[in-house]
Write an enzyme that holds these catalytic residues in place. Structure first.
Site, short mmCIF file in Angstrom:
data_model
loop_
_atom_site.label_atom_id
_atom_site.label_comp_id
_atom_site.label_asym_id
_atom_site.label_seq_id
_atom_site.Cartn_x
_atom_site.Cartn_y
_atom_site.Cartn_z
N HIS A 169 -52.59 77.31 12.14
CA HIS A 169 -51.92 77.36 10.83
C HIS A 169 -52.14 78.69 10.10
CE1 HIS A 169 -51.60 73.22 11.76
NE2 HIS A 169 -52.66 72.77 11.11
N LYS A 190 -43.27 73.54 6.81
CA LYS A 190 -43.44 73.34 5.36
C LYS A 190 -42.48 74.23 4.59
CE LYS A 190 -48.36 72.23 5.41
NZ LYS A 190 -48.86 71.26 4.46
N GLU A 247 -59.90 72.07 1.49
CA GLU A 247 -59.69 70.62 1.51
C GLU A 247 -60.87 69.95 0.82
OE1 GLU A 247 -56.87 69.82 5.32
OE2 GLU A 247 -58.97 70.20 5.78
N ASP A 272 -48.09 53.45 32.84
CA ASP A 272 -49.17 54.43 32.95
C ASP A 272 -48.53 55.83 33.11
OD1 ASP A 272 -52.35 54.25 34.23
OD2 ASP A 272 -51.20 56.13 34.31
N LYS A 289 -63.68 72.11 4.78
CA LYS A 289 -63.66 70.71 4.31
C LYS A 289 -64.71 70.55 3.21
CE LYS A 289 -61.18 69.14 8.01
NZ LYS A 289 -59.79 68.71 7.88
N LYS A 313 -50.46 70.59 18.87
CA LYS A 313 -51.75 71.24 19.07
C LYS A 313 -52.82 70.17 19.32
CE LYS A 313 -53.54 71.68 14.38
NZ LYS A 313 -54.88 71.14 14.41
C1 BG6 Z 1 -54.31 69.53 10.75
C2 BG6 Z 1 -55.80 69.54 10.93
O1 BG6 Z 1 -53.68 70.33 11.72
O2 BG6 Z 1 -53.98 70.03 9.46
C3 BG6 Z 1 -56.50 68.77 9.83
O3 BG6 Z 1 -56.12 68.98 12.20
C4 BG6 Z 1 -56.03 69.27 8.48
O4 BG6 Z 1 -57.91 68.88 9.95
C5 BG6 Z 1 -54.52 69.26 8.40
O5 BG6 Z 1 -56.58 68.40 7.48
C6 BG6 Z 1 -54.03 69.86 7.10
O6 BG6 Z 1 -52.64 69.78 6.99
P1 BG6 Z 1 -51.94 69.80 5.55
O7 BG6 Z 1 -50.48 69.82 5.86
O8 BG6 Z 1 -52.37 68.56 4.85
O9 BG6 Z 1 -52.43 71.04 4.86
#
Ligand code: BG6
Length: 488
Positions: free
Chosen positions: A234, A176, A210, A89, A336, A142
Site C-alpha cells: 500500500h 480507493k 491505525e 478439493d 497499529k 496479497k
Molecule cells: C490490509 C492489512 O491490507 O490493510 C491490514 O492487511 C490493514 O493490516 C488494512 O489494517 C488497512 O486497510 P484500510 O483500507 O482500512 O486502510
C-alpha cells in the site's frame, strides 16, 4: 500460458475460497453493489472444499451483506439467483471438471483466488490443465510473496498458467477514491507539476496510523509484520503515484485501436510503466533507515509467539535516486495501536528563495496534505497576512474535506475493472518485484527478526517508539494526523 483478450468483458465470475473470510468480508458485498449498480449480469460460482449446497452459500452471502450494513433486497435476490456452489478439493482434477461443466457456454471467465497463497499454484495449474485458463483472467490478493525471491517464484508459478496481462493482483489501496485522486490532482492541476520536484519539495511523508491492534489476527500478523503487511504494498504504491513521472500516453497508443477505450488502455499502461520506473529508482533500504516497534501487549494476543520480534510499527526514511527527487527525504510510517486511525500524505515545500516577509519565522511552511482515509481531505498550507499594520503573516490552510459518501468501495471498483479487463489499478508482476527490492534488505526470516533493525516496545496510543524521531533528517519532524476536519 494463455493470453486474455483485453477487449472482452468476462462472462462468468468464479471465486475460490467461497466459504472463507475474504469472500465474507469483501466479495459478497462488492457483488451485491455491482448488481445494484447494474454492472454485473453473469453467472457467479463459488468454489470451496466444504460440503455445502447452493443454498448454504446464499445464506452465507446474505449474512455477510447484512453484516456489512448494505443489504438491498432486490439486488440480493438477483445475486442469490445467480449464485452456484461447487464443493471440491483445490488439488483434485475433478473439481476443475465440475467447474467446466458449471461454466457451460462461458468463454471468458474471471477467477478470483480468495485462497491462501500456498494454493495459488495448485489452483492456477488445475485451471490450466482442465483448459479453463483459456481466454480467462485471474485475480489474486496479497501477499505476493514474502520477499523478493518468493515473489519471483510466485510470478513464475502464475506465468506458467496465465499471461501477465491476464493476472490481476489486488492492492485494495489502488481502488480507493482518495488514492485515485492523488494521481488526478497531480496531473490535472496546472500549478502542481512546476513545483513537484526537488527544487521546491523539502520532504514527503506518508503515515498510515491505525488506532486498533491486530484484531484477533495474531497468527496472520506473526507471518508478516508492518513492513510486509502494508509498507511493501500500500505505502510504496501510494509513493509511486506521488513521485512517478508524467505518463507518456502517446508512446503507448496503438494506431490500430481508437476511441475512449484505446486511450484508457494506453493511459493505464503508461501509468504502470512510470510507476515501475520510479519504484526501480527507490534506493533499497538500509537497516539504519528503519525503526521497528511493537506495541506493549502484542505478545499476549492469541496466535502470537512468546518473545515475538515481529514489528507492529515501522518508520523509515528512503530516497529516490533520480533527477526529480535526488536528495529529498521520504518518510513512511505505519503502525497499529497508534493514537488515531488515519492515513495522510504530507508534501512539505521549501520556503521562498528570497523571502521578503516573515516566511522563515514560525508556523507551518507551505505544504500539500492529502488524507486518504477514513475520510478525504486535501489541504494547501499557505501563509497569509494577519490584519494589522505590520506585514506579519500566519499559517492558513485551504481545506477541502469530504465525508465518504455512497461512492464505490475499493472492491467494487476493482472487481468491475477486472471483469472489463482494465488492469490499470492492479499491480503488475514487475512492480511487485521492484517494491520487494526496496524493502528486502530490512526483512528478516520470521524465525530471526533480530537480524535486522532492532525493535523497541511502544505504549499503545502513542506514535510508536521515540527512536522513530531519529530517522528524520535535519530539522524535519513527523506530522501526526488527527481526525479533525482541518489539519492540526
Ligand atoms: C490490509 C492489512 O491490507 O490493510 C491490514 O492487511 C490493514 O493490516 C488494512 O489494517 C488497512 O486497510 P484500510 O483500507 O482500512 O486502510
Amino acid at each position: 500460458m494463455t493470453r486474455s483478450d483485453s477487449d472482452s468483458h468476462s462472462d462468468a465470475f468464479v471465486f475460490f475460497g467461497a466459504t472463507g473470510d475474504l469472500a465474507y468480508k469483501q466479495i459478497f458485498p462488492a457483488l451485491q453493489a455491482m448488481i445494484k449498480h447494474g454492472h454485473l449480469d453473469l453467472p457467479i460460482i463459488g468454489v470451496a472444499k466444504s460440503d455445502w449446497t447452493d443454498d448454504q452459500l446464499r445464506e452465507r452471502a446474505r449474512d455477510s451483506i447484512e453484516k456489512s450494513g448494505c443489504f438491498d433486497a432486490d439486488a440480493f435476490a438477483k445475486l442469490s439467483a445467480r449464485l452456484q456452489y461447487i464443493s471440491g478439493d483445490y488439488k483434485d482434477d475433478g473439481t476443475y471438471a465440475q467447474l467446466r461443466t458449471a461454466l457451460g457456454a462461458a468463454k471468458r471467465p474471471l477467477y478470483y483466488l480468495a485462497v491462501p497463497p500456498s494454493m495459488f499454484g495448485p489452483v492456477t495449474q488445475g485451471l490450466a490443465k482442465s483448459g479453463g485458463a483459456e481466454n480467462a483472467r485471474v485475480i489474486i490478493e496479497k501477499p505476493f510473496g514474502r520477499d523478493l525471491a518468493s515473489a519471483q517464484a510466485l510470478n513464475q508459478t502464475l506465468h506458467a498458467s496465465f499471461a501477465e496481462d491476464a493476472i490481476f493482483r489486488i492492492d485494495h489501496y489502488l481502488g480507493k477514491e482518495a488514492v485515485e485522486n492523488l494521481l488526478y490532482f497531480r496531473f490535472a492541476n496546472t500549478f502542481v507539476e512546476p513545483i513537484w520536484h526537488r527544487d521546491y519539495v523539502a520532504s514527503i511523508q506518508i503515515t498510515m496510523a491505525e488506532h486498533f491492534g491486530v484484531q484477533g489476527r495474531g497468527a496472520f500478523y506473526e507471518e508478516v509484520g508492518a513492513i510486509r503487511d502494508v509498507i511493501q504494498n500500500h505505502m510504496l504504491q501510494v509513493l509511486a503515484l506521488l513521485t512517478m513521472e508524467i505518463p507518456d500516453i502517446a508512446a503507448k497508443s496503438d494506431n490500430q485501436r481508437t476511441g475512449p477505450e484505446a486511450v484508457h488502455g494506453a493511459t493505464q499502461d503508461a501509468i504502470r510503466d512510470e510507476k515501475l520506473r520510479v519504484l526501480s529508482a527507490m534506493r533499497p533500504l538500509d537497516p539504519s533507515d528503519v525503526v521497528r516497534g511493537q506495541f506493549r501487549g502484542y505478545g499476549d494476543e492469541p496466535g502470537v509467539a512468546a518473545g515475538s520480534r515481529v514489528e507492529t510499527f515501522a518508520a523509515l526514511r528512503l530516497y529516490i535516486d533520480n533527477a526529480r527527487w535526488a536528495g529529498v527525504p521520504i518518510y513512511i510510517r505505519a503502525g497499529k495501536e497508534l493514537p488515531v486511525t488515519c492515513t495522510e500524505v504530507m508534501i512539505e515545500l521549501k520556503p521562498p528563495r528570497n523571502p521578503v516577509f516573515d516566511t522563515e519565522a514560525s508556523g507551518h511552511p507551505n505544504y500539500f496534505l492529502f488524507r486518504l482515509g477514513p475520510d478525504q481531505l486535501i489541504a494547501l498550507g499557505t501563509r497569509t497576512k494577519i490584519p494589522g499594520e505590520a506585514m506579519i503573516g500566519g499559517a492558513t490552510a485551504l481545506v477541502a474535506h469530504r465525508h465518504p459518501g455512497d461512492e464505490m468501495t475499493p472492491y467494487e471498483r476493482l472487481l468491475g475493472d477486472a471483469l472489463q479487463g482494465s488492469a490499470g489499478l492492479f499491480t503488475r508482476g514487475d512492480m511487485v518485484e521492484a517494491a520487494w527490492r526496496v524493502v528486502d534488505p530490512v526483512l528478516a526470516p520470521a524465525s530471526d527478526q533480530s537480524e535486522v533493525a532492532p525493535i523497541a516496545v511502544y505504549e499503545p496510543n502513542t506514535w510508536g517508539p521515540p527512536a522513530a524521531e531519529k530517522i528524520m533528517a535535519g530539522d524535519d519532524q513527523w506530522h501526526n494526523p488527527t481526525s479533525e476536519e482541518a489539519p492540526s
